[in-house]
Motif scaffolding. Structure first.
Motif, PDB file in Angstrom:
ATOM      1  N   ILE A  89       6.389   6.510   6.531  1.00  0.00           N
ATOM      2  CA  ILE A  89       4.983   6.641   6.135  1.00  0.00           C
ATOM      3  C   ILE A  89       4.449   5.320   5.585  1.00  0.00           C
ATOM      4  N   LEU A  90       5.250   4.644   4.756  1.00  0.00           N
ATOM      5  CA  LEU A  90       4.812   3.362   4.192  1.00  0.00           C
ATOM      6  C   LEU A  90       4.655   2.305   5.276  1.00  0.00           C
ATOM      7  N   TRP A  91       5.556   2.304   6.249  1.00  0.00           N
ATOM      8  CA  TRP A  91       5.421   1.344   7.345  1.00  0.00           C
ATOM      9  C   TRP A  91       4.124   1.577   8.108  1.00  0.00           C
ATOM     10  N   GLU A  92       3.801   2.843   8.366  1.00  0.00           N
ATOM     11  CA  GLU A  92       2.555   3.160   9.056  1.00  0.00           C
ATOM     12  C   GLU A  92       1.346   2.701   8.244  1.00  0.00           C
ATOM     13  N   GLU A 113       0.843  -1.190   0.000  1.00  0.00           N
ATOM     14  CA  GLU A 113       0.000   0.000   0.000  1.00  0.00           C
ATOM     15  C   GLU A 113       0.883   1.247   0.000  1.00  0.00           C
ATOM     16  N   THR A 114       0.627   2.142  -0.965  1.00  0.00           N
ATOM     17  CA  THR A 114       1.439   3.355  -1.087  1.00  0.00           C
ATOM     18  C   THR A 114       0.615   4.642  -1.049  1.00  0.00           C
ATOM     19  N   LYS A 137       0.090  -3.935  10.543  1.00  0.00           N
ATOM     20  CA  LYS A 137      -1.241  -4.415  10.984  1.00  0.00           C
ATOM     21  C   LYS A 137      -1.807  -3.457  12.036  1.00  0.00           C
ATOM     22  N   GLY A 138      -3.012  -2.975  11.762  1.00  0.00           N
ATOM     23  CA  GLY A 138      -3.683  -2.078  12.695  1.00  0.00           C
ATOM     24  C   GLY A 138      -3.142  -0.676  12.677  1.00  0.00           C
ATOM     25  N   GLY A 139      -2.230  -0.388  11.720  1.00  0.00           N
ATOM     26  CA  GLY A 139      -1.597   0.924  11.686  1.00  0.00           C
ATOM     27  C   GLY A 139      -2.445   1.930  10.959  1.00  0.00           C
ATOM     28  N   SER A 140      -2.005   3.179  11.027  1.00  0.00           N
ATOM     29  CA  SER A 140      -2.640   4.279  10.304  1.00  0.00           C
ATOM     30  C   SER A 140      -1.607   4.884   9.404  1.00  0.00           C
ATOM     31  N   SER A 141      -1.992   5.823   8.577  1.00  0.00           N
ATOM     32  CA  SER A 141      -1.056   6.479   7.659  1.00  0.00           C
ATOM     33  C   SER A 141      -0.650   7.837   8.178  1.00  0.00           C
ATOM     34  N   GLY A 142      -0.762   8.058   9.474  1.00  0.00           N
ATOM     35  CA  GLY A 142      -0.435   9.358  10.040  1.00  0.00           C
ATOM     36  C   GLY A 142       1.035   9.587  10.187  1.00  0.00           C
TER      37      GLY A 142
END
Length: 258
Positions: free
Chosen positions: A246-249, A92-93, A253-258
């Motif tokens: 940002i990509l790791w966020e 996901e990017t 699992k359960g992360g956000s893109s903040g």
């Protein structure tokens, strides 16, 4: 607070960073041009003796050097006991692609993902490193493609190899008209690169219906060249490292893109 290791393996250097949440606490680099045994020893020494080593919760890698990628993955598995996230078009990017980017460098994917997150779109991201790249995200948030040309140092080294001109360091010129051969070389390198970027951005704008109001520059030479390029609006030298976070966020699992 989440603590993350990010690794950006480029053609010239491997850049490392350690984040606590959104803050880059430490960053350093080592040359890529070492033997695998030397690289492994240097990287393990840097990592395992770092004060935050035992607090790291994950790792994410971007690599444009295929021979080095397995070494970095193995290092994360052995030293951190985790499978690192490897940047590419299969994760996901936040950016869609108008074509299947099978051979698109992961650093370019990371840069456009970070650029869209930080600056929105339409957007042009200029990376001034070993190569100079201009990557375009259109008004629908899709990666449209880009332009690749020799980087400022790469071009200078090619010129020196093919002529009797003296070696010189890339640094801020005194002005456009050099008072010596070295001053002229520096002026040509810096102002020439700035002129190339402005010209390429102008051509991109002519060929695209999207109003590219934002041009973000990154890479080691961005702070030197940006003041002389009228088309550049933002300078973000560590955009790739921030993009890896940002990509790791986005992908944990359960992360956000903040």
């Amino acid at each position: 607070m989440n603590t993350l290791l990010v690794i950006d393996a480029g053609n010239t250097h491997i850049k490392w960073g350690i984040y606590e949440g959104p803050t880059l606490r430490f960053h350093w680099r080592i040359p890529t041009s070492r033997t695998h045994s030397e690289l492994k020893a240097a990287l393990r020494r840097l990592l395992e003796h770092h004060p935050l080593h035992h607090q790291l919760e994950g790792a994410v890698i971007s690599s444009v050097v295929p021979a080095v990628t397995p070494l970095l993955i193995d290092l994360c598995r052995r030293s951190l006991d985790c499978d690192p996230l490897v940047a590419g078009s299969d994760i996901e990017t936040g950016v869609s692609f108008r074509f299947h980017p099978v051979k698109l460098g992961s650093d370019r994917i990371v840069n456009v993902a970070a650029g869209v997150k930080l600056y929105g779109f339409p957007l042009i991201v200029v990376d001034l490193g070993t190569a100079t790249t201009l990557d375009v995200v259109d008004g629908e948030g899709r990666f449209a493609g880009g332009v690749i040309l020799p980087g400022i140092q790469t071009a200078a080294e090619a010129l020196i190899r093919r002529t009797a001109l003296p070696r010189f360091t890339i640094e801020r010129p005194e002005g456009i008209i050099g008072k010596s051969t070295v001053a002229g070389l520096r002026a040509g390198a810096i102002y020439g690169a700035a002129g190339q970027i402005d010209g390429l951005v102008r051509h991109i704008r002519r060929e695209s219906p999207h109003p590219f109001r934002v041009v973000a520059a990154t890479g080691g030479f961005a702070p030197l060249i940006a003041p002389h390029a009228r088309s550049i609006h933002h300078v973000h030298p560590r955009l790739t490292l921030d993009g890896l976070r940002i990509l790791w966020e986005m992908n944990r699992k359960g992360g956000s893109s903040g």
